[in-house]
Design a protein around this motif. Structure first.
Motif, PDB file in Angstrom:
ATOM      1  N   ALA A  21       0.842  -1.200   0.000  1.00  0.00           N
ATOM      2  CA  ALA A  21       0.000   0.000   0.000  1.00  0.00           C
ATOM      3  C   ALA A  21       0.876   1.247   0.000  1.00  0.00           C
ATOM      4  N   ILE A  22       1.916   1.227   0.816  1.00  0.00           N
ATOM      5  CA  ILE A  22       2.797   2.391   0.874  1.00  0.00           C
ATOM      6  C   ILE A  22       3.452   2.612  -0.478  1.00  0.00           C
ATOM      7  N   LEU A  23       3.855   1.518  -1.102  1.00  0.00           N
ATOM      8  CA  LEU A  23       4.499   1.654  -2.406  1.00  0.00           C
ATOM      9  C   LEU A  23       3.551   2.301  -3.411  1.00  0.00           C
ATOM     10  N   THR A  24       2.304   1.854  -3.396  1.00  0.00           N
ATOM     11  CA  THR A  24       1.328   2.466  -4.303  1.00  0.00           C
ATOM     12  C   THR A  24       1.234   3.968  -4.053  1.00  0.00           C
ATOM     13  N   ALA A  25       1.167   4.334  -2.775  1.00  0.00           N
ATOM     14  CA  ALA A  25       1.050   5.747  -2.440  1.00  0.00           C
ATOM     15  C   ALA A  25       2.276   6.512  -2.903  1.00  0.00           C
ATOM     16  N   VAL A  26       3.447   5.943  -2.709  1.00  0.00           N
ATOM     17  CA  VAL A  26       4.678   6.630  -3.104  1.00  0.00           C
ATOM     18  C   VAL A  26       4.678   6.878  -4.604  1.00  0.00           C
ATOM     19  N   LEU A  27       4.321   5.833  -5.354  1.00  0.00           N
ATOM     20  CA  LEU A  27       4.353   5.980  -6.807  1.00  0.00           C
ATOM     21  C   LEU A  27       3.343   7.026  -7.280  1.00  0.00           C
ATOM     22  N   LEU A  28       2.182   7.006  -6.679  1.00  0.00           N
ATOM     23  CA  LEU A  28       1.170   7.981  -7.090  1.00  0.00           C
ATOM     24  C   LEU A  28       1.632   9.398  -6.729  1.00  0.00           C
ATOM     25  N   ALA A  29       2.192   9.548  -5.543  1.00  0.00           N
ATOM     26  CA  ALA A  29       2.639  10.862  -5.105  1.00  0.00           C
ATOM     27  C   ALA A  29       3.753  11.381  -6.000  1.00  0.00           C
ATOM     28  N   LEU A  30       4.569  10.494  -6.497  1.00  0.00           N
ATOM     29  CA  LEU A  30       5.642  10.917  -7.383  1.00  0.00           C
ATOM     30  C   LEU A  30       5.101  11.368  -8.730  1.00  0.00           C
ATOM     31  N   ALA A  31       3.962  10.844  -9.092  1.00  0.00           N
ATOM     32  CA  ALA A  31       3.453  11.128 -10.427  1.00  0.00           C
ATOM     33  C   ALA A  31       2.649  12.414 -10.491  1.00  0.00           C
ATOM     34  N   ILE A  32       2.012  12.787  -9.387  1.00  0.00           N
ATOM     35  CA  ILE A  32       1.154  13.988  -9.446  1.00  0.00           C
ATOM     36  C   ILE A  32       1.989  15.246  -9.203  1.00  0.00           C
ATOM     37  N   PRO A  33       1.487  16.386  -9.595  1.00  0.00           N
ATOM     38  CA  PRO A  33       2.248  17.625  -9.412  1.00  0.00           C
ATOM     39  C   PRO A  33       2.513  17.879  -7.928  1.00  0.00           C
ATOM     40  N   PRO A  34       3.656  18.453  -7.608  1.00  0.00           N
ATOM     41  CA  PRO A  34       4.043  18.651  -6.215  1.00  0.00           C
ATOM     42  C   PRO A  34       3.110  19.598  -5.470  1.00  0.00           C
ATOM     43  N   THR A  35       2.403  20.409  -6.181  1.00  0.00           N
ATOM     44  CA  THR A  35       1.575  21.385  -5.486  1.00  0.00           C
ATOM     45  C   THR A  35       0.103  20.985  -5.479  1.00  0.00           C
ATOM     46  N   SER A  36      -0.187  19.739  -5.839  1.00  0.00           N
ATOM     47  CA  SER A  36      -1.599  19.353  -5.884  1.00  0.00           C
ATOM     48  C   SER A  36      -2.195  19.486  -4.496  1.00  0.00           C
ATOM     49  N   PRO A  37      -3.412  19.994  -4.429  1.00  0.00           N
ATOM     50  CA  PRO A  37      -4.068  20.091  -3.137  1.00  0.00           C
ATOM     51  C   PRO A  37      -4.246  18.713  -2.512  1.00  0.00           C
ATOM     52  N   TRP A  38      -4.405  18.677  -1.218  1.00  0.00           N
ATOM     53  CA  TRP A  38      -4.422  17.413  -0.483  1.00  0.00           C
ATOM     54  C   TRP A  38      -5.511  16.458  -0.946  1.00  0.00           C
ATOM     55  N   TRP A  39      -6.649  17.024  -1.321  1.00  0.00           N
ATOM     56  CA  TRP A  39      -7.749  16.116  -1.665  1.00  0.00           C
ATOM     57  C   TRP A  39      -7.491  15.356  -2.949  1.00  0.00           C
ATOM     58  N   ILE A  40      -6.609  15.921  -3.785  1.00  0.00           N
ATOM     59  CA  ILE A  40      -6.229  15.166  -4.984  1.00  0.00           C
ATOM     60  C   ILE A  40      -5.570  13.854  -4.555  1.00  0.00           C
ATOM     61  N   THR A  41      -4.624  13.979  -3.639  1.00  0.00           N
ATOM     62  CA  THR A  41      -3.939  12.790  -3.143  1.00  0.00           C
ATOM     63  C   THR A  41      -4.925  11.814  -2.528  1.00  0.00           C
ATOM     64  N   VAL A  42      -5.817  12.350  -1.708  1.00  0.00           N
ATOM     65  CA  VAL A  42      -6.755  11.462  -1.006  1.00  0.00           C
ATOM     66  C   VAL A  42      -7.630  10.715  -2.004  1.00  0.00           C
ATOM     67  N   VAL A  43      -8.193  11.451  -2.949  1.00  0.00           N
ATOM     68  CA  VAL A  43      -9.090  10.804  -3.909  1.00  0.00           C
ATOM     69  C   VAL A  43      -8.328   9.738  -4.705  1.00  0.00           C
ATOM     70  N   GLY A  44      -7.158  10.130  -5.171  1.00  0.00           N
ATOM     71  CA  GLY A  44      -6.381   9.197  -5.991  1.00  0.00           C
ATOM     72  C   GLY A  44      -6.031   7.936  -5.229  1.00  0.00           C
ATOM     73  N   ILE A  45      -5.596   8.125  -4.003  1.00  0.00           N
ATOM     74  CA  ILE A  45      -5.148   6.945  -3.251  1.00  0.00           C
ATOM     75  C   ILE A  45      -6.315   6.082  -2.816  1.00  0.00           C
ATOM     76  N   LEU A  46      -7.384   6.726  -2.420  1.00  0.00           N
ATOM     77  CA  LEU A  46      -8.559   5.919  -2.043  1.00  0.00           C
ATOM     78  C   LEU A  46      -8.989   5.066  -3.222  1.00  0.00           C
ATOM     79  N   PHE A  47      -9.022   5.683  -4.371  1.00  0.00           N
ATOM     80  CA  PHE A  47      -9.473   4.931  -5.537  1.00  0.00           C
ATOM     81  C   PHE A  47      -8.495   3.787  -5.845  1.00  0.00           C
ATOM     82  N   ALA A  48      -7.224   4.128  -5.748  1.00  0.00           N
ATOM     83  CA  ALA A  48      -6.215   3.112  -6.065  1.00  0.00           C
ATOM     84  C   ALA A  48      -6.293   1.937  -5.100  1.00  0.00           C
ATOM     85  N   ILE A  49      -6.355   2.246  -3.825  1.00  0.00           N
ATOM     86  CA  ILE A  49      -6.304   1.168  -2.832  1.00  0.00           C
ATOM     87  C   ILE A  49      -7.632   0.422  -2.744  1.00  0.00           C
TER      88      ILE A  49
END
Ligand code: SF4
Ligand code: SF4
Lengths: 732, 196, 350
Positions: C78-106
């Motif tokens: 799970a952590i690996l998935t999160a790391v890869l996704l975080a590396l792919a999205i823009p560094p300044t993406s708002p937090w909810w982008i990360t949350v939505v993406g990771i929830l969907f992924a996991i």
């Protein structure tokens, strides 16, 4: 002159751990207090014991004979007395015991007659092969295939390479290594015998480069002959037969085929040594070199062990501290089996005994999901895709597993070794292979069953037909007779007008009787149908069906029919009774029973006789009832007494039997509680089932319904109890 | 007019073309399959126990093939057989029509307690496999290899001396169990007996 | 006493699935470092934040699925998935982008398919594609790397925090954002090319400002994985080679409308995709031949989508499309088993 070495795909490099057991010379293991010699130490049919308990045997004497072509004899490893032939724990992953001959050594170790063959070249090849077979030599590398069969090639097969497998690629094991270092000449002598037997174009010795001393010993021993020592790089599992053949020759043994198909014969180092002993010294295979190692063992090293020596005796001699061992492995760490009982004996294929500590070989981690990393496929020497096989074995998709060549898996364990998810892949494959085997044998059994069933059906039909024909023939004969008589009667005007009724022939009696039974069954079935219809009618009435009338009509019809058949039957019976030559005798003659001394048998006989007598009486009473005979009362009385008698003897018998059973069960229970309990549970369940069946076949208002129900409930309760007991026992 | 004609013509010729192609294919690639009843019969375990309500496996196979009975009646075959039949006949899987207690997944064989047998031959007549050996007034015994564990001999025995017991596992019939799966440590801790 | 009764083999290589995941995460460190250097702390914050979300989501679903929680979380997937996704999205993406993406992924892409090992698609890429389609604006808004002329410095740690967790008016950053080089290339093909190419190598204009450094960093991390035998070379090499060859071909044909091959290989998410995403074992082909085909087809699709598709970068789409093909590739690339004349192919006929 270096020879090309083909590289096998895959392979792994586990820690060698061989030095530990190479420090000392081969030690002769002590003769234990008791030798347990399994009759099956090879692939094929188990040997048949040919000694009796109490026999004195000499070392090397045959104690069990080979049983068929793929089988081998077993010899006494030392002199002594046979004290038992029974089931004992043996090394098998199923933990099921096997037949063993138990020998109590007399510690003299006296050899029986030995017949060395001084000049084997002067003999026929087959005689030498027979000598090898009679010496009980099986492949000593692990599989245990009878060596004589391997060497007895079909005439016309050209053997290009004879390969001696000295690779010994499993970690820890040094039995071959040490044997080569100390007795290379004898091994080469054995190899030369095989060379003479199969006449190969070249003879090769495959050996891993991690055994410099053994290589040197071999080089020295082969200096003056045409045997070539080929050093292969260290990699597991290059010692697999197929793998070694490929490495040395570039030839692949086709799937399901034999090495000799591609002109190669491969034998193990220990086997060559054993052949030498058998031919040049006349000594059958009664001992072998076994590596005893692992950190729980104090005196690690190689021991020359008598076959049949219990593992615990050997471990004790090697100073093993079993409380420190995490497992006990027979064979190497890659392909060996863990053993469940320290009294299992060393057998022909036991090349190693490994008692590692927990630090050395830890408890395996939990199995995780396969991440399809493909590491397993990278290391599989057979070019399989273990991750797919795993998937198919797990989900029981056996056809697919077969399609992915599960059968070609050599169970080397390389895939499990590398799997990061700790999946016991090899066990999945063994499971899958077992299921496939089971499936196949089930199919065969089903086909066989179908055949038998059809055959039986055909037989029954034939019998029926024959009976029918006979009956017809009889009827015809009777009709003819009748006609003849009539004709005669017509021809000879009756001398006495009253005319005595003609006595019917026996045939007629039989006929009428069988007619009566037929009619009876017809009557029964007609009654049943009528009753059924009536039932349906009541139901229809209840449901207000609109076809009531039709139903009613049908019921009436059926009733009429039933009554008619009944009348017919009655007729037939009376006629049968009147034609019956012997009048019903009041006291049935008791059956003459062969007298036996066994009280149980007597009881049984008596009970059966009494039962029969009562049944006869009952039948007669019933008949009499139907015919309203006048001696009804007497008959009834007699029936009652007979019944009482029968019941009494039955009860006596039951009691005796129960007692006997109890005794037996007690005995069995002490032997193996769960087995007996399991049996009990199964029996109880069948009984309950039977009771239920009986119960269901009765109407609710039937007199014996309640009794049956009680019986059923009791049976059920027994079954539950038995189950519970079984569970408890198992948990314990 | 010519348009209509050509349309009709092309349609007809297409029909002829495809029709003959199909016909040819039907002949050429015809599978000489067994009649369905045979195929169904091949899937059944041939226990001949009659628990399906038919006098043997073959009659049941015929009933299934003719759609006269459901595919879930074979108790010894169990779910595997139902799946196989469902696949063969293109039907949906339906659960086994039996009480759970009736289903035994281990192979069974009949066992005659020989000291109690009175030699009545009744079981011989009942056995569909001819797997019982014996003669009148002689002790009877079951040929284990032929017995399918169908249970039919239990009923007729007047002295109740036949049991249906699980078939004995031998070295040759034993098979490795399936590992317990993800999340579980493989293998089990067992006490070693006779340790010195 | 008791001993273990277990099937052979009794010894095992000490590599575990957990270690595999851990090493892959180590492998991303160079790339993560360069991203942080060039674009500020945003990526690092996303990685940490994303991992927490991923672990929480995984735990929740495992709980609902009634599976052992700790056991699965420990494997680190799970952590690996999160790391890869975080590396792919823009560094300044708002937090909810990360949350939505990771929830969907996991939750959807991984656990609903049965958890680790059973998911047909790469979860991180599923999350990424979902975000890209749903929030195209946020997902393509990259601030320029601090190597770009005229850009002072990347946001500080507190600035990054503020950007991500939204206490700043986001319109502020709109002023400083710019399209990624790939995007630029797509939008202004032809016009700005000269501008893109004029800058010096050090300033990073081989593949757009700063991006070649990012890619080189991921390449280094990837080589570490190959060296540790966590992945094999087949997929990355096949993928990069096919991308390079294709780009080279079109560049030779028409240098004016197509970017040069180096630009493609060192631009966008190429190296991240080649070494970390396409090699996800669960969703890739496993046999060596299969891996080569799989990698090459990903390279091909990346080029096709980049050159003619509607999205600037294409790694995610290409990987997902090939995930779809992996089982088929697998079936037709079985190795030849010992003792068989031919390799099996296709599925078992039944
Ligand atoms: S090594 Fe284990 S985890 Fe990897 S693919 Fe093979 S079975 Fe799956
Ligand atoms: S155990 Fe079978 S599948 Fe595994 S590596 Fe060995 S041969 Fe291949």
């Amino acid at each position: 002159m270096s020879r090309q070495i083909w590289d096998i795909p895959g392979g792994i490099h586990p820690a060698q751990n061989k030095i530990q057991s190479l420090q000392t010379e081969i030690t002769r293991a002590d003769i234990p207090a008791e030798l347990v010699i399994p009759t099956q130490q090879h692939i094929g049919a188990p040997a048949k014991p040919c000694v009796e308990v109490g026999d004195k045997v000499l070392k090397g004497q045959v104690i069990a004979e080979g049983n068929g072509f793929v089988s081998l004899p077993v010899h006494a490893p030392t002199s002594g007395e046979v004290i038992a032939i029974e089931s004992r724990p043996i090394q098998h992953p199923s933990q099921i015991d096997g037949v063993c001959i138990v020998l109590k050594p007399d510690s003299n170790d006296t050899w029986g007659a030995r017949h060395p063959i001084d000049n084997y070249q002067s003999l026929e090849r087959n005689d030498v092969i027979d000598a090898i077979r009679n010496a009980g030599i099986a492949g000593m590398g692990g599989a245990g295939f009878p060596s004589a069969i391997k060497l007895g090639i079909k005439p016309g097969t050209k053997i290009e390479q004879l390969i001696l497998n000295s690779v010994e690629c499993e970690p820890y094991i040094t039995a071959d290594d040490k044997l080569i270092q100390e007795r290379a000449d004898e091994i080469i002598a054995g190899l030369e015998i095989m060379q003479w037997l199969v006449n190969p174009q070249e003879t090769l010795i495959g050996i891993e480069d991690n055994k410099p001393d053994a290589i040197a010993a071999f080089k020295k021993a082969t200096a003056n002959n045409n045997i070539e020592v080929v050093v292969v790089p260290t990699k597991y599992p290059s010692g697999g037969e197929k793998q070694l053949i490929y490495m040395l020759t570039g030839k692949e043994v086709s799937s399901g085929g034999l090495p000799s198909d591609v002109g190669v014969i491969c034998q193990n180092t220990g086997t060559a040594y054993a052949i030498n002993r058998a031919i040049h010294h006349g000594e059958p295979l009664v001992s072998r070199i076994t590596t005893v190692t692992g950190d729980a063992v104090k005196h690690k090293g190689n021991y020359e062990v008598l076959l049949g020596t219990p593992v615990d005796a050997l471990l004790a001699q090697a100073g093993a501290d079993m409380s420190a061992a995490s497992r006990l492995i027979m064979g190497g760490p890659m392909m060996g089996f863990s053993i469940h009982d320290a009294s299992v004996p060393v057998v022909k294929v036991t090349n190693c005994l490994l008692a590692p500590t927990t630090e050395e070989i830890p408890v395996p981690a939990q199995e995780q999901a396969c991440i399809r990393c493909g590491s397993c496929a990278q290391v599989c020497p057979a070019g399989l895709l273990p991750q797919q096989l795993y998937w198919f074995s797990k989900s029981n998709e056996l056809e697919k597993a077969e399609h992915f060549n599960l059968a070609d898996c050599i169970e080397c364990g390389a895939c499990s070794f590398v799997c990061p998810s700790n999946i016991p892949l090899v066990q999945y494959f063994r499971f899958g292979k077992g299921q496939i085997r089971k499936h196949k044998s089930e199919t065969i059994k089903a086909d066989h069953a179908r055949e038998r069933f059809e055959f039986r059906q055909a037989r029954l039909e034939k019998e029926e037909r024959e009976k029918e024909q006979k009956r017809k023939a009889r009827a015809e004969a009777a009709a003819k007779k009748q006609a003849a008589k009539k004709a005669a009667a017509l021809a000879n005007p009756p001398s006495d007008a009253s005319g005595s009724p003609t006595t019917p022939g026996t045939d007629d009696v039989a006929d009428t009787a069988s007619n009566a039974t037929k009619l009876k069954s017809a009557w029964a079935s007609a009654t049943k149908r009528w009753k059924d219809a009536e039932k349906a009618l009541t139901i229809a009435e209840k449901n207000g069906s609109d076809q009531l009338e039709a139903f009613q009509k049908k019921v009436d019809q059926l009733k009429a029919k039933a009554e008619k058949t009944k009348a017919l039957y009655e007729d037939a019976k009376t006629s049968a009774a009147s034609t019956s030559p012997s009048s019903p005798s009041a006291s049935p003659s008791p059956a003459v029973a062969p007298v036996s001394n066994d009280p149980m048998v007597q009881l049984k006989q008596a009970s059966a006789d009494n039962f029969k007598a009562w049944k006869d009486a009952q039948k007669k009473t019933q008949e009499a009832e139907a015919n309203s005979a006048d001696n009804l009362e007497a008959l009834r009385e007699e029936e009652a007494t007979l019944k009482a008698k029968s019941d009494a003897s039955k009860a006596a018998m039951k009691e005796a039997r129960a007692k006997e059973k109890e005794a037996m069960q007690a005995k069995k229970a002490t032997e193996d509680p769960t087995k007996q309990l399991k049996l009990d549970a199964a029996i109880a369940r069948t009984k309950a089932k039977k009771a239920l069946k009986a119960l269901n076949s009765l109407d609710d208002d039937h007199a014996s319904h309640a009794a049956l129900k009680a019986a059923y409930e009791k049976a059920l309760a027994t079954a539950d109890n038995a189950d519970a007991a079984l569970k408890a026992a198992e948990e314990a | 007019m010519t348009d209509d004609l050509s349309a009709v013509f092309s349609l007809v010729s297409m029909a002829v073309l495809f029709g003959s192609a199909l016909g040819y294919a039907a002949v050429k690639f015809a599978t000489d399959d067994d009649p369905i009843a045979d195929q169904v019969d091949a899937l059944l375990p041939q226990t001949q126990c009659g628990q399906c309500g038919h006098p043997g496996c073959r009659p049941y196979a015929e009933a299934v093939a003719n759609d006269e009975d459901e595919i879930n009646k074979c108790i010894p075959g169990g779910e595997d057989t139902i799946h196989a039949m469902a696949d063969l006949l293109g039907k949906d899987f339906i659960p086994l029509d039996a009480e759970e207690s009736d289903v035994v997944d281990v192979p069974m064989v009949a066992y005659i307690r020989e000291d109690e047998c009175i030699g009545c031959t009744k079981c011989i007549q009942a056995c569909p496999m001819d797997a019982i050996l014996g003669a009148a007034k002689q002790m009877h015994t079951v040929i284990v290899d032929e017995c399918t564990g169908c249970d039919l001999c239990v009923e007729p025995c007047p002295v109740d001396c036949i049991d249906i017991i699980p078939e004995k596992v031998t070295h040759t019939t034993w098979a490795w169990p399936q590992p317990d799966g993800v999340g579980i440590t493989p293998g089990q801790l067992i006490p070693v007996r006779n340790i010195a | 006493m008791s001993v273990l009764h277990v099937t052979s083999p009794h010894v095992r290589k000490p590599m575990t699935t957990n270690a595999v995941m851990r090493h892959v995460i180590y492998g991303t460190i160079p790339g993560l470092a360069v991203l942080t250097l060039l674009f500020g702390w945003g990526t690092l914050i996303n990685v940490v934040f994303g991992s927490l979300v991923a672990v929480a989501a995984e735990a929740l679903v495992l709980r609902l699925r009634n599976r052992p929680i700790l056991f699965s979380i420990k494997d680190g997937s799970a952590i690996l998935t999160a790391v890869l996704l975080a590396l792919a999205i823009p560094p300044t993406s708002p937090w909810w982008i990360t949350v939505v993406g990771i929830l969907f992924a996991i939750v959807i892409a991984k656990q609903l398919y049965g958890g680790l090992g059973s998911n047909p698609f790469n979860p991180a890429m599923i999350g990424y594609v979902l975000l890209l389609i749903s929030f195209p604006l946020e997902m393509t808004t990259w601030i320029p790397a601090n190597l770009t002329e005229g850009v002072a410095a990347s946001p500080s740690f507190s600035q990054s925090l503020a950007l991500i967790f939204g206490s700043v008016d986001r319109t502020v950053i709109d002023g400083i954002t710019m399209a990624t080089p790939l995007d630029t290339f797509k939008t202004y093909a032809g016009n700005d090319l000269d501008m893109l190419r004029s800058a010096s190598v050090l300033q990073g204009s081989i593949a757009g400002v700063g991006w070649e450094w990012v890619n080189i960093a991921f390449l280094v991390g990837g080589l570490y994985l190959v060296a540790r035998k966590i992945i094999t070379w087949h997929i990355p090499v096949a993928m990069v080679t096919s991308l390079f060859l294709l780009a080279g071909l079109f560049y030779i044909i028409d240098p004016d409308s197509y970017a040069d091959p180096i630009f493609h290989v060192l631009g966008g998410g190429t190296m991240l995709g080649a070494f970390f995403i396409a090699t996800d074992p669960v969703t890739a082909a496993t046999s060596n031949k299969g891996k080569l085909i799989y990698g090459a087809l990903i390279g091909l699709l990346i080029y096709v989508i980049r050159a003619w598709g509607g999205y600037p970068d294409a790694v995610a789409f290409a990987v997902l499309l090939l995930n779809l093909c992996a089982p088929t590739i697998e079936y037709y690339t079985q190795p030849r088993a010992y003792g068989h004349k031919k390799a099996n192919s296709g599925i078992a006929k039944s």
